[in-house]
Design an enzyme around this catalytic site. Structure first.
Site, PDB file in Angstrom:
ATOM      1  CD  GLU A 240      -2.958   0.673   2.424  1.00  0.00           C
ATOM      2  OE1 GLU A 240      -4.182  -0.228   2.034  1.00  0.00           O
ATOM      3  OE2 GLU A 240      -2.627   0.933   3.383  1.00  0.00           O
ATOM      4  CB  CYS A 241       1.118   4.320  -0.191  1.00  0.00           C
ATOM      5  SG  CYS A 241       1.352   6.145  -0.634  1.00  0.00           S
ATOM      6  N   GLY A 242       3.575   3.145   0.258  1.00  0.00           N
ATOM      7  CA  GLY A 242       4.928   2.883   0.169  1.00  0.00           C
ATOM      8  C   GLY A 242       5.456   1.412  -0.042  1.00  0.00           C
TER       9      GLY A 242
END
Length: 435
Positions: free
Chosen positions: A325-327
């Site tokens: 998720e994201c990073g």
């Protein structure tokens, strides 16, 4: 459970500092306090947990169903008698569609509101501002104000004179204090886990709040409109597996506590590992979750974390469900390009290269509809906030169809290759129609 919402006319007014000081001061005074953070913020809750010494939950009036908000409050009622919630942005500021403001949360949980007003650039005008906030919505109770960043005794007298003449209650007066400022970076405050002197900061904030605010009146105010949520049986986002290994360190810290509570309630067991310490996920994990964070600040360390890389590759080979998720999504890719243009090899589990060389802000609430084969079964709410851009993508299936808070079609997002998937979306809750 008594409750109180600490809000402000705008971001930067000092509500986080006041909330942290108030949480520690009340806890030290023997109040059984639990804390919450309005909105999708994944940084401030760690500060709250440090101040209150108990886990902090998010209360997001746009991305969470009202029943989940009430259920979370009921869950926290088992740990304390006083729910202290910090608002986000301004009291009436919400998503692009105008909903999901902290005022909506105050109405949902029947929380009285105390405004923190930055008085550094105003005097008598503070009375008109606070009166306007008190009168703007009839379904919430703005009880009064804490005056912040007051410059002198004369300044305080001017503020008090205007407010008292208007019948506005003053719960505290805090002078300007450079020691009450927290450092920031591009996604918000520098993380709590990165502060070597955080305990000193919180202790100082608690001392200032204890000395300058009327704690007894604030406790009494909270009790007058006690939130009494029932322990509802509410569906949560299903767990990714039954044995979920979760990355957790300063590079992967953006997790929502309410999601993990929901997974545990569904019978999942959770374990944690640190990629920065070159740890691998548990060998018996049937799911691995890489949450958001700051991999860009630790790209060289992650690129050289051999045990982490081998452990993730082994999890992928044995069929564990892996979601970034994201990073975490960036880390699953082939490479991450840092702001200085240097390229760092990542896990290579998704055909993706992301870059900070040309930063562009992506911010907003999202509704995500899973695509066929994604592994997700229902429409969900999410939040997107990052500065990286996609430099290169290879052959892979898309994960979600995405719209913003206004319902505008943002196309498809995320990537999936077999049992490995990821996206920039921070998943928050099931959409109302999916529960």
């Amino acid at each position: 459970m008594s409750g109180l919402l600490i809000a402000a006319p705008a971001s930067g007014s000092g509500k986080t500092t006041v909330t942290l000081g108030l949480a520690r001061a009340l806890a030290d005074a023997g109040v059984r306090l639990v804390s919450g953070k309005a909105g999708p913020d994944y940084i401030d809750p760690a500060f709250h947990a440090a101040a209150s010494r108990k886990p902090c939950l998010n209360y997001d009036p746009w991305a969470m169903r009202p029943d989940l908000i009430r259920a979370n409050a009921a869950l926290q009622a088992g740990e304390g008698d006083f729910l202290l919630v910090e608002a986000m942005m301004g009291l009436f500021d919400g998503a692009a569609d105008g909903t999901g403001a902290p005022a909506d949360l105050a109405a949902t949980l029947d929380l009285p509101v105390v405004l923190v007003a930055d008085c550094s650039r105003m005097s008598q005008s503070v009375a008109a501002m606070v009166k306007g906030y008190q009168d703007f919505r009839s379904d919430i109770h703005v009880a009064g104000v804490i005056l912040n960043k007051v410059g002198s005794a004369r300044h305080e007298a001017m503020l008090r004179g205007a407010l008292e003449a208007s019948g506005v209650d003053i719960f505290g007066v805090l002078e300007r204090d450079s020691a009450l400022a927290l450092p920031e970076r591009h996604l918000g405050l520098v993380q709590a886990g990165e502060h070597g002197t955080l305990e000193t900061f919180i202790a100082h904030a608690a001392e200032v709040v204890s000395r300058c605010c009327d704690l007894d009146r604030l406790v009494a105010l909270a009790a007058t409109r006690a939130a009494r949520p029932s322990a509802l049986s509410v569906s949560h986002l299903p767990p990714f597996g039954q044995r979920i290994a979760i990355a957790r360190d300063t590079a992967f810290a953006f997790t929502y506590e309410h999601l993990m509570l929901g997974w545990r309630q569904a019978g999942a067991s959770l374990s944690f590992f640190s990629p920065l310490a070159d740890e691998a996920p548990a060998d018996d994990a049937d799911a691995v979750y890489l949450p958001g964070g700051y991999p860009e600040l630790h790209a060289a360390t992650l690129a050289n974390a051999g045990r982490f890389r081998l452990g993730m590759q082994d999890a992928a080979r044995r069929g564990a469900r892996i979601y970034g998720e994201c990073g975490g999504y960036m880390t699953l890719g082939e490479a991450l390009v840092a702001a200085d243009g240097s390229r760092h090899g990542m896990l290579g589990l998704l055909p993706l290269v992301t870059s900070f060389a040309e930063r562009r802000r992506h911010l907003g609430y999202r509704r995500v509809t899973p695509l066929a084969g994604s592994g997700f079964d229902a429409v969900m709410t999410a939040h997107e906030f990052h500065y990286s851009t996609v430099q290169q993508e290879g052959e892979a299936d898309r994960l979600f169809a995405v719209t913003d808070a206004m319902g505008e079609d943002l196309g498809q997002a995320g990537l999936r290759r077999g049992n490995v998937s990821g996206s920039y979306m921070h998943l928050v809750d099931l959409a109302p129609e999916a529960s």
